[in-house]
Design a protein around this motif. Sequence first.
Motif, PDB file in Angstrom:
ATOM      1  N   THR A  50      36.959  61.930  63.056  1.00 21.00           N
ATOM      2  CA  THR A  50      36.734  63.281  62.553  1.00 21.00           C
ATOM      3  C   THR A  50      38.110  63.891  62.338  1.00 21.00           C
ATOM      4  O   THR A  50      38.929  63.908  63.256  1.00 21.00           O
ATOM      5  CB  THR A  50      35.928  64.121  63.564  1.00 21.00           C
ATOM      6  OG1 THR A  50      34.673  63.479  63.789  1.00 21.00           O
ATOM      7  CG2 THR A  50      35.713  65.531  63.067  1.00 21.00           C
ATOM      8  N   VAL A  51      38.377  64.369  61.139  1.00 23.15           N
ATOM      9  CA  VAL A  51      39.720  64.835  60.797  1.00 23.15           C
ATOM     10  C   VAL A  51      39.750  66.349  60.630  1.00 23.15           C
ATOM     11  O   VAL A  51      38.915  66.933  59.943  1.00 23.15           O
ATOM     12  CB  VAL A  51      40.228  64.167  59.496  1.00 23.15           C
ATOM     13  CG1 VAL A  51      41.598  64.712  59.096  1.00 23.15           C
ATOM     14  CG2 VAL A  51      40.295  62.645  59.676  1.00 23.15           C
ATOM     15  N   ILE A  52      40.732  66.958  61.282  1.00 18.53           N
ATOM     16  CA  ILE A  52      41.102  68.341  61.026  1.00 18.53           C
ATOM     17  C   ILE A  52      42.452  68.258  60.325  1.00 18.53           C
ATOM     18  O   ILE A  52      43.408  67.721  60.874  1.00 18.53           O
ATOM     19  CB  ILE A  52      41.230  69.166  62.322  1.00 18.53           C
ATOM     20  CG1 ILE A  52      39.891  69.237  63.052  1.00 18.53           C
ATOM     21  CG2 ILE A  52      41.782  70.561  62.014  1.00 18.53           C
ATOM     22  CD1 ILE A  52      39.974  69.886  64.422  1.00 18.53           C
ATOM     23  N   ALA A  53      42.517  68.754  59.102  1.00 22.19           N
ATOM     24  CA  ALA A  53      43.746  68.660  58.314  1.00 22.19           C
ATOM     25  C   ALA A  53      44.237  70.050  57.946  1.00 22.19           C
ATOM     26  O   ALA A  53      43.438  70.985  57.819  1.00 22.19           O
ATOM     27  CB  ALA A  53      43.490  67.848  57.045  1.00 22.19           C
ATOM     28  N   ALA A  54      45.547  70.162  57.770  1.00 23.44           N
ATOM     29  CA  ALA A  54      46.129  71.440  57.372  1.00 23.44           C
ATOM     30  C   ALA A  54      47.270  71.210  56.399  1.00 23.44           C
ATOM     31  O   ALA A  54      48.003  70.216  56.506  1.00 23.44           O
ATOM     32  CB  ALA A  54      46.638  72.198  58.591  1.00 23.44           C
ATOM     33  N   SER A  55      47.375  72.132  55.449  1.00 26.91           N
ATOM     34  CA  SER A  55      48.487  72.077  54.499  1.00 26.91           C
ATOM     35  C   SER A  55      48.853  73.484  54.063  1.00 26.91           C
ATOM     36  O   SER A  55      48.033  74.393  54.106  1.00 26.91           O
ATOM     37  CB  SER A  55      48.119  71.238  53.270  1.00 26.91           C
ATOM     38  OG  SER A  55      47.087  71.862  52.541  1.00 26.91           O
ATOM     39  N   VAL A  80      42.717  58.019  53.552  1.00 29.38           N
ATOM     40  CA  VAL A  80      41.264  58.008  53.369  1.00 29.38           C
ATOM     41  C   VAL A  80      40.603  57.211  54.495  1.00 29.38           C
ATOM     42  O   VAL A  80      39.543  57.592  55.001  1.00 29.38           O
ATOM     43  CB  VAL A  80      40.886  57.454  51.981  1.00 29.38           C
ATOM     44  CG1 VAL A  80      39.391  57.192  51.875  1.00 29.38           C
ATOM     45  CG2 VAL A  80      41.342  58.420  50.887  1.00 29.38           C
ATOM     46  N   GLN A  81      41.227  56.119  54.922  1.00 30.60           N
ATOM     47  CA  GLN A  81      40.670  55.322  56.021  1.00 30.60           C
ATOM     48  C   GLN A  81      40.573  56.131  57.310  1.00 30.60           C
ATOM     49  O   GLN A  81      39.663  55.920  58.109  1.00 30.60           O
ATOM     50  CB  GLN A  81      41.521  54.074  56.266  1.00 30.60           C
ATOM     51  CG  GLN A  81      41.414  53.043  55.182  1.00 30.60           C
ATOM     52  CD  GLN A  81      42.347  51.872  55.422  1.00 30.60           C
ATOM     53  OE1 GLN A  81      43.447  52.011  55.958  1.00 30.60           O
ATOM     54  NE2 GLN A  81      41.901  50.695  55.012  1.00 30.60           N
ATOM     55  N   PHE A  82      41.492  57.062  57.521  1.00 30.13           N
ATOM     56  CA  PHE A  82      41.418  57.903  58.716  1.00 30.13           C
ATOM     57  C   PHE A  82      40.163  58.774  58.674  1.00 30.13           C
ATOM     58  O   PHE A  82      39.514  58.987  59.696  1.00 30.13           O
ATOM     59  CB  PHE A  82      42.653  58.804  58.847  1.00 30.13           C
ATOM     60  CG  PHE A  82      43.949  58.061  59.021  1.00 30.13           C
ATOM     61  CD1 PHE A  82      43.993  56.772  59.521  1.00 30.13           C
ATOM     62  CD2 PHE A  82      45.138  58.664  58.690  1.00 30.13           C
ATOM     63  CE1 PHE A  82      45.188  56.094  59.681  1.00 30.13           C
ATOM     64  CE2 PHE A  82      46.350  58.004  58.851  1.00 30.13           C
ATOM     65  CZ  PHE A  82      46.369  56.719  59.344  1.00 30.13           C
ATOM     66  N   ALA A 139      44.990  48.545  60.608  1.00 26.81           N
ATOM     67  CA  ALA A 139      44.751  48.274  62.026  1.00 26.81           C
ATOM     68  C   ALA A 139      44.555  49.571  62.805  1.00 26.81           C
ATOM     69  O   ALA A 139      43.689  49.661  63.670  1.00 26.81           O
ATOM     70  CB  ALA A 139      45.910  47.461  62.600  1.00 26.81           C
ATOM     71  N   ILE A 140      45.353  50.580  62.486  1.00 27.79           N
ATOM     72  CA  ILE A 140      45.194  51.877  63.140  1.00 27.79           C
ATOM     73  C   ILE A 140      43.818  52.456  62.787  1.00 27.79           C
ATOM     74  O   ILE A 140      43.105  52.958  63.655  1.00 27.79           O
ATOM     75  CB  ILE A 140      46.314  52.857  62.708  1.00 27.79           C
ATOM     76  CG1 ILE A 140      47.687  52.361  63.169  1.00 27.79           C
ATOM     77  CG2 ILE A 140      46.027  54.275  63.210  1.00 27.79           C
ATOM     78  CD1 ILE A 140      47.888  52.301  64.646  1.00 27.79           C
ATOM     79  N   ALA A 141      43.441  52.376  61.522  1.00 25.15           N
ATOM     80  CA  ALA A 141      42.134  52.871  61.097  1.00 25.15           C
ATOM     81  C   ALA A 141      41.017  52.152  61.859  1.00 25.15           C
ATOM     82  O   ALA A 141      40.029  52.773  62.268  1.00 25.15           O
ATOM     83  CB  ALA A 141      41.970  52.699  59.585  1.00 25.15           C
ATOM     84  N   GLN A 142      41.180  50.845  62.051  1.00 30.20           N
ATOM     85  CA  GLN A 142      40.194  50.061  62.795  1.00 30.20           C
ATOM     86  C   GLN A 142      40.085  50.558  64.238  1.00 30.20           C
ATOM     87  O   GLN A 142      38.992  50.634  64.792  1.00 30.20           O
ATOM     88  CB  GLN A 142      40.594  48.584  62.775  1.00 30.20           C
ATOM     89  CG  GLN A 142      39.646  47.666  63.493  1.00 30.20           C
ATOM     90  CD  GLN A 142      40.142  46.217  63.498  1.00 30.20           C
ATOM     91  OE1 GLN A 142      41.245  45.928  63.041  1.00 30.20           O
ATOM     92  NE2 GLN A 142      39.333  45.340  64.032  1.00 30.20           N
ATOM     93  N   CYS A 143      41.200  50.926  64.847  1.00 32.17           N
ATOM     94  CA  CYS A 143      41.189  51.427  66.224  1.00 32.17           C
ATOM     95  C   CYS A 143      40.523  52.795  66.337  1.00 32.17           C
ATOM     96  O   CYS A 143      39.989  53.143  67.387  1.00 32.17           O
ATOM     97  CB  CYS A 143      42.610  51.507  66.772  1.00 32.17           C
ATOM     98  SG  CYS A 143      43.386  49.906  66.989  1.00 32.17           S
ATOM     99  N   LEU A 144      40.579  53.581  65.272  1.00 27.83           N
ATOM    100  CA  LEU A 144      39.954  54.906  65.288  1.00 27.83           C
ATOM    101  C   LEU A 144      38.433  54.817  65.248  1.00 27.83           C
ATOM    102  O   LEU A 144      37.739  55.626  65.866  1.00 27.83           O
ATOM    103  CB  LEU A 144      40.439  55.734  64.086  1.00 27.83           C
ATOM    104  CG  LEU A 144      41.902  56.159  64.081  1.00 27.83           C
ATOM    105  CD1 LEU A 144      42.275  56.766  62.734  1.00 27.83           C
ATOM    106  CD2 LEU A 144      42.193  57.133  65.213  1.00 27.83           C
ATOM    107  N   GLU A 145      37.916  53.811  64.550  1.00 29.01           N
ATOM    108  CA  GLU A 145      36.474  53.697  64.333  1.00 29.01           C
ATOM    109  C   GLU A 145      35.697  53.534  65.630  1.00 29.01           C
ATOM    110  O   GLU A 145      36.054  52.750  66.491  1.00 29.01           O
ATOM    111  CB  GLU A 145      36.179  52.504  63.423  1.00 29.01           C
ATOM    112  CG  GLU A 145      36.603  52.724  62.000  1.00 29.01           C
ATOM    113  CD  GLU A 145      36.342  51.526  61.116  1.00 29.01           C
ATOM    114  OE1 GLU A 145      35.514  50.665  61.482  1.00 29.01           O
ATOM    115  OE2 GLU A 145      36.978  51.446  60.052  1.00 29.01           O
ATOM    116  N   GLY A 146      34.627  54.300  65.722  1.00 31.12           N
ATOM    117  CA  GLY A 146      33.701  54.168  66.835  1.00 31.12           C
ATOM    118  C   GLY A 146      34.212  54.674  68.166  1.00 31.12           C
ATOM    119  O   GLY A 146      33.588  54.422  69.193  1.00 31.12           O
TER     120      GLY A 146
END
Length: 183
Positions: free
Chosen positions: A152-157, A145-147, A116-123
């Motif tokens: 658009t993802v900025i990721a850090a590790s 992966v859905q995110f 559901a969160i992924a769905q809210c991110l789309e578009g």
Amino acid sequence: MRTPTKIVPRDELVDELVKRALKNQHVWLSAPVGYGKTTIIQEAVEELEDRHDRKVIFCQESTQFKPLLLDIAENLHAQGLLVWDKLGDVVAVNETSWPKVFAKLDRLSVVEVAPAIAQCLEGNNIILVLDHLEGVRASYLKHYVQFFDGATVIAASDSLQNPQLKKLRSFARWLARPHSADN
């Protein structure tokens, strides 16, 4: 103490993060502890937020998945974007205070909330910033992966050691990878 293989000036990293995020390119920043990844990301987020043409959700602690989902949900709720069809009585969440929405979401499982969160991110032209991804667990990998599909993802590790990150890293372009050969 290990020495990074290449030092990239902070301003260049911030500029590159902003440039790529605005082009809807996923970006992965990986460097040893103490390199300044979080500071670099915070500076990029400030620049992106100042532009007002993109919504930015910055999650500083992305290692625990349910709290991460709730953090994203709270940000979506604040921006009026937390609406979906799959959760029955939670549909009108934008008409409800965050504490009430939180109580409902917190009772649901990750399997119910994540899609559901992924769905809210789309578009919605969202840049999702996920810091400290070292602890990604295999059981939640498909949800992360859905995110990447919806925002658009900025990721850090800090580490390149977690095998779960390999799948996620394949979605993003490396921006910095100043690790020694043994890391």
